[in-house]
Design a protein around this motif. Structure first.
Motif, PDB file in Angstrom:
ATOM      1  N   ALA A 240       3.806  -7.603 -10.136  1.00 31.10           N
ATOM      2  CA  ALA A 240       2.880  -7.667  -9.005  1.00 31.10           C
ATOM      3  C   ALA A 240       2.524  -9.105  -8.667  1.00 31.10           C
ATOM      4  O   ALA A 240       2.507  -9.503  -7.492  1.00 31.10           O
ATOM      5  CB  ALA A 240       1.618  -6.867  -9.320  1.00 31.10           C
ATOM      6  N   PHE A 241       2.257  -9.907  -9.685  1.00 33.94           N
ATOM      7  CA  PHE A 241       1.904 -11.307  -9.434  1.00 33.94           C
ATOM      8  C   PHE A 241       3.127 -12.118  -9.004  1.00 33.94           C
ATOM      9  O   PHE A 241       2.992 -13.066  -8.222  1.00 33.94           O
ATOM     10  CB  PHE A 241       1.258 -11.914 -10.675  1.00 33.94           C
ATOM     11  CG  PHE A 241      -0.177 -11.510 -10.856  1.00 33.94           C
ATOM     12  CD1 PHE A 241      -1.188 -12.192 -10.201  1.00 33.94           C
ATOM     13  CD2 PHE A 241      -0.518 -10.438 -11.672  1.00 33.94           C
ATOM     14  CE1 PHE A 241      -2.516 -11.814 -10.356  1.00 33.94           C
ATOM     15  CE2 PHE A 241      -1.841 -10.051 -11.830  1.00 33.94           C
ATOM     16  CZ  PHE A 241      -2.844 -10.740 -11.170  1.00 33.94           C
ATOM     17  N   VAL A 242       4.302 -11.746  -9.488  1.00 35.09           N
ATOM     18  CA  VAL A 242       5.519 -12.431  -9.046  1.00 35.09           C
ATOM     19  C   VAL A 242       5.772 -12.145  -7.571  1.00 35.09           C
ATOM     20  O   VAL A 242       6.057 -13.059  -6.775  1.00 35.09           O
ATOM     21  CB  VAL A 242       6.727 -11.999  -9.898  1.00 35.09           C
ATOM     22  CG1 VAL A 242       8.025 -12.552  -9.305  1.00 35.09           C
ATOM     23  CG2 VAL A 242       6.563 -12.466 -11.335  1.00 35.09           C
ATOM     24  N   VAL A 243       5.659 -10.868  -7.174  1.00 38.83           N
ATOM     25  CA  VAL A 243       5.856 -10.501  -5.774  1.00 38.83           C
ATOM     26  C   VAL A 243       4.804 -11.178  -4.896  1.00 38.83           C
ATOM     27  O   VAL A 243       5.114 -11.696  -3.813  1.00 38.83           O
ATOM     28  CB  VAL A 243       5.784  -8.967  -5.615  1.00 38.83           C
ATOM     29  CG1 VAL A 243       5.754  -8.573  -4.141  1.00 38.83           C
ATOM     30  CG2 VAL A 243       6.968  -8.310  -6.305  1.00 38.83           C
ATOM     31  N   ALA A 244       3.556 -11.194  -5.358  1.00 38.02           N
ATOM     32  CA  ALA A 244       2.486 -11.826  -4.588  1.00 38.02           C
ATOM     33  C   ALA A 244       2.742 -13.315  -4.402  1.00 38.02           C
ATOM     34  O   ALA A 244       2.472 -13.881  -3.339  1.00 38.02           O
ATOM     35  CB  ALA A 244       1.146 -11.600  -5.285  1.00 38.02           C
ATOM     36  N   ALA A 245       3.280 -13.958  -5.425  1.00 32.78           N
ATOM     37  CA  ALA A 245       3.569 -15.390  -5.329  1.00 32.78           C
ATOM     38  C   ALA A 245       4.686 -15.673  -4.334  1.00 32.78           C
ATOM     39  O   ALA A 245       4.730 -16.749  -3.730  1.00 32.78           O
ATOM     40  CB  ALA A 245       3.946 -15.941  -6.702  1.00 32.78           C
TER      41      ALA A 245
ATOM     42  N   PHE B 189       0.813  -1.217   0.000  1.00 33.67           N
ATOM     43  CA  PHE B 189       0.000   0.000   0.000  1.00 33.67           C
ATOM     44  C   PHE B 189       0.848   1.270   0.000  1.00 33.67           C
ATOM     45  O   PHE B 189       0.300   2.379  -0.112  1.00 33.67           O
ATOM     46  CB  PHE B 189      -0.951  -0.004   1.203  1.00 33.67           C
ATOM     47  CG  PHE B 189      -2.275  -0.652   0.913  1.00 33.67           C
ATOM     48  CD1 PHE B 189      -2.349  -1.991   0.566  1.00 33.67           C
ATOM     49  CD2 PHE B 189      -3.457   0.069   0.995  1.00 33.67           C
ATOM     50  CE1 PHE B 189      -3.563  -2.604   0.297  1.00 33.67           C
ATOM     51  CE2 PHE B 189      -4.673  -0.523   0.719  1.00 33.67           C
ATOM     52  CZ  PHE B 189      -4.732  -1.867   0.374  1.00 33.67           C
ATOM     53  N   GLU B 190       2.173   1.124   0.126  1.00 29.94           N
ATOM     54  CA  GLU B 190       3.062   2.280   0.003  1.00 29.94           C
ATOM     55  C   GLU B 190       3.400   2.589  -1.454  1.00 29.94           C
ATOM     56  O   GLU B 190       4.133   3.540  -1.724  1.00 29.94           O
ATOM     57  CB  GLU B 190       4.367   2.014   0.763  1.00 29.94           C
ATOM     58  CG  GLU B 190       4.217   1.735   2.232  1.00 29.94           C
ATOM     59  CD  GLU B 190       3.756   2.941   3.017  1.00 29.94           C
ATOM     60  OE1 GLU B 190       3.969   4.076   2.540  1.00 29.94           O
ATOM     61  OE2 GLU B 190       3.175   2.750   4.089  1.00 29.94           O
TER      62      GLU B 190
ATOM     63  N   ILE C 188      -1.482  -3.220  -8.300  1.00 30.83           N
ATOM     64  CA  ILE C 188      -1.681  -2.649  -9.633  1.00 30.83           C
ATOM     65  C   ILE C 188      -2.536  -1.385  -9.555  1.00 30.83           C
ATOM     66  O   ILE C 188      -2.234  -0.354 -10.178  1.00 30.83           O
ATOM     67  CB  ILE C 188      -2.329  -3.689 -10.560  1.00 30.83           C
ATOM     68  CG1 ILE C 188      -1.380  -4.886 -10.749  1.00 30.83           C
ATOM     69  CG2 ILE C 188      -2.676  -3.076 -11.909  1.00 30.83           C
ATOM     70  CD1 ILE C 188      -2.021  -6.070 -11.440  1.00 30.83           C
ATOM     71  N   VAL C 189      -3.624  -1.459  -8.765  1.00 30.13           N
ATOM     72  CA  VAL C 189      -4.512  -0.297  -8.622  1.00 30.13           C
ATOM     73  C   VAL C 189      -3.780   0.877  -7.981  1.00 30.13           C
ATOM     74  O   VAL C 189      -3.912   2.031  -8.418  1.00 30.13           O
ATOM     75  CB  VAL C 189      -5.756  -0.676  -7.792  1.00 30.13           C
ATOM     76  CG1 VAL C 189      -6.593   0.559  -7.471  1.00 30.13           C
ATOM     77  CG2 VAL C 189      -6.601  -1.701  -8.537  1.00 30.13           C
ATOM     78  N   LEU C 190      -2.993   0.607  -6.951  1.00 30.50           N
ATOM     79  CA  LEU C 190      -2.250   1.670  -6.276  1.00 30.50           C
ATOM     80  C   LEU C 190      -1.166   2.257  -7.171  1.00 30.50           C
ATOM     81  O   LEU C 190      -0.850   3.448  -7.070  1.00 30.50           O
ATOM     82  CB  LEU C 190      -1.640   1.127  -4.981  1.00 30.50           C
ATOM     83  CG  LEU C 190      -2.652   0.788  -3.883  1.00 30.50           C
ATOM     84  CD1 LEU C 190      -1.999  -0.029  -2.781  1.00 30.50           C
ATOM     85  CD2 LEU C 190      -3.283   2.050  -3.320  1.00 30.50           C
TER      86      LEU C 190
ATOM     87  N   CYS D 296      -1.755  10.687  -9.347  1.00 34.16           N
ATOM     88  CA  CYS D 296      -1.257  11.718  -8.436  1.00 34.16           C
ATOM     89  C   CYS D 296      -0.068  12.463  -9.047  1.00 34.16           C
ATOM     90  O   CYS D 296       0.046  13.690  -8.894  1.00 34.16           O
ATOM     91  CB  CYS D 296      -0.855  11.096  -7.101  1.00 34.16           C
ATOM     92  SG  CYS D 296      -2.236  10.452  -6.128  1.00 34.16           S
ATOM     93  N   CYS D 297       0.800  11.758  -9.738  1.00 28.72           N
ATOM     94  CA  CYS D 297       1.946  12.404 -10.393  1.00 28.72           C
ATOM     95  C   CYS D 297       1.476  13.395 -11.451  1.00 28.72           C
ATOM     96  O   CYS D 297       2.025  14.497 -11.579  1.00 28.72           O
ATOM     97  CB  CYS D 297       2.858  11.350 -11.023  1.00 28.72           C
ATOM     98  SG  CYS D 297       3.788  10.360  -9.838  1.00 28.72           S
ATOM     99  N   ARG D 298       0.465  13.012 -12.208  1.00 25.74           N
ATOM    100  CA  ARG D 298      -0.065  13.916 -13.237  1.00 25.74           C
ATOM    101  C   ARG D 298      -0.672  15.157 -12.604  1.00 25.74           C
ATOM    102  O   ARG D 298      -0.468  16.285 -13.082  1.00 25.74           O
ATOM    103  CB  ARG D 298      -1.113  13.180 -14.078  1.00 25.74           C
ATOM    104  CG  ARG D 298      -0.511  12.060 -14.934  1.00 25.74           C
ATOM    105  CD  ARG D 298      -1.593  11.218 -15.582  1.00 25.74           C
ATOM    106  NE  ARG D 298      -2.457  12.006 -16.449  1.00 25.74           N
ATOM    107  CZ  ARG D 298      -3.528  11.530 -17.063  1.00 25.74           C
ATOM    108  NH1 ARG D 298      -3.865  10.246 -16.893  1.00 25.74           N
ATOM    109  NH2 ARG D 298      -4.238  12.292 -17.853  1.00 25.74           N
TER     110      ARG D 298
END
Length: 255
Positions: free
Chosen positions: A207-212, A176-177, A230-232, A239-241
């Protein structure tokens, strides 16, 4: 002699011994507040563990319960939970002490950036833990209870359960960071918004590799970790834009 630039640190240089004494003072306050909070929570240690164990307890089959395979586990596991809660409660104070120690050596624009980063990091980390506790744990434990083979008693050791919970809390808190990391990289000029958009496909796979790697070997928990990441990440790009447009607007007004 010209006056120092407002963008430069205004504090007088300190000796190494002065820095060490200041660091010791900050660490003493940090540990003292943590210990006070810990001992204040100790009378509620059993209730705190019951709260942490609730997502699993409600999904255990009828007639089963958690077990303690270690002789001292019934005492030390609630103590570990209490220490964890005390650390989380005092985390804002801990980060304040870190901030107070490093702030005199920061430039003015760095101070303006770091405070929002620290605040948002705390909020997002707690949000990640809450997401894991209230949403992920019930789904995962219900799934595991449903696939337990016939004749097998789902009796989890309380120490192993705590290790699992702490690992999941850290994993979701760190995930979440992601918006903070994305914004920092963009503000530091490491990556542009266009590069962040181009990297979407790699982020999805990563993301899926880290989750695994950090979650149990089941598809549900891995998906529930990868999707928020992925959503974050996309939220960080948005936010950058927005921050880029705001900076451009401020520059135009100044001109």
């Amino acid at each position: 002699m010209s006056s120092p630039s407002p963008a430069e640190p205004q504090a007088e240089p300190q000796t190494l011994m002065a820095h060490l004494l200041e660091l010791r003072r900050r660490l003493m306050w940090l540990v003292l507040v943590l210990l006070v909070c810990f001992f204040a929570l100790m009378p509620f240690a059993q209730k705190l563990y019951t709260f942490v164990a609730q997502p699993l307890m409600v999904n255990l089959p009828a007639g089963t319960s958690m077990i303690a395979t270690d002789v001292i586990a019934p005492f030390f596991v609630p103590v570990k939970v209490t220490l964890m809660v005390a650390f989380l409660i005092t985390l804002p104070h801990t980060l304040y002490q870190v901030w107070a120690f490093v702030a005199p050596g920061l430039y003015r624009h760095e101070k303006r950036l770091i405070f929002p980063v620290l605040f948002s990091s705390i909020v997002l980390f707690f949000a990640g833990m809450a997401f894991a506790y209230f949403f992920v744990f019930p789904v995962v434990f219900k799934f595991l209870a449903g696939v337990t083979p016939a004749g097998v008693s789902m009796a989890t050791d309380i120490d192993k359960y705590l290790s699992f919970v702490l690992g999941m809390f850290v994993a979701f808190g760190v995930v979440f960071e992601t918006p903070v990391v994305v914004i920092l990289l963009n503000r530091m000029g490491v990556v542009s918004v266009a590069q962040l958009k181009t990297a979407r496909a790699y982020v999805i796979v990563g993301a899926f590799v880290v989750a695994a790697i950090v979650t149990p070997p089941d598809v549900i928990s891995q998906t529930l970790l990868a999707l928020p990441l992925i959503v974050l990440y996309e939220l960080g790009i948005v936010c950058c834009r927005l921050l880029g447009k705001r900076a451009a607007s401020v520059s135009a007004d100044e001109e």
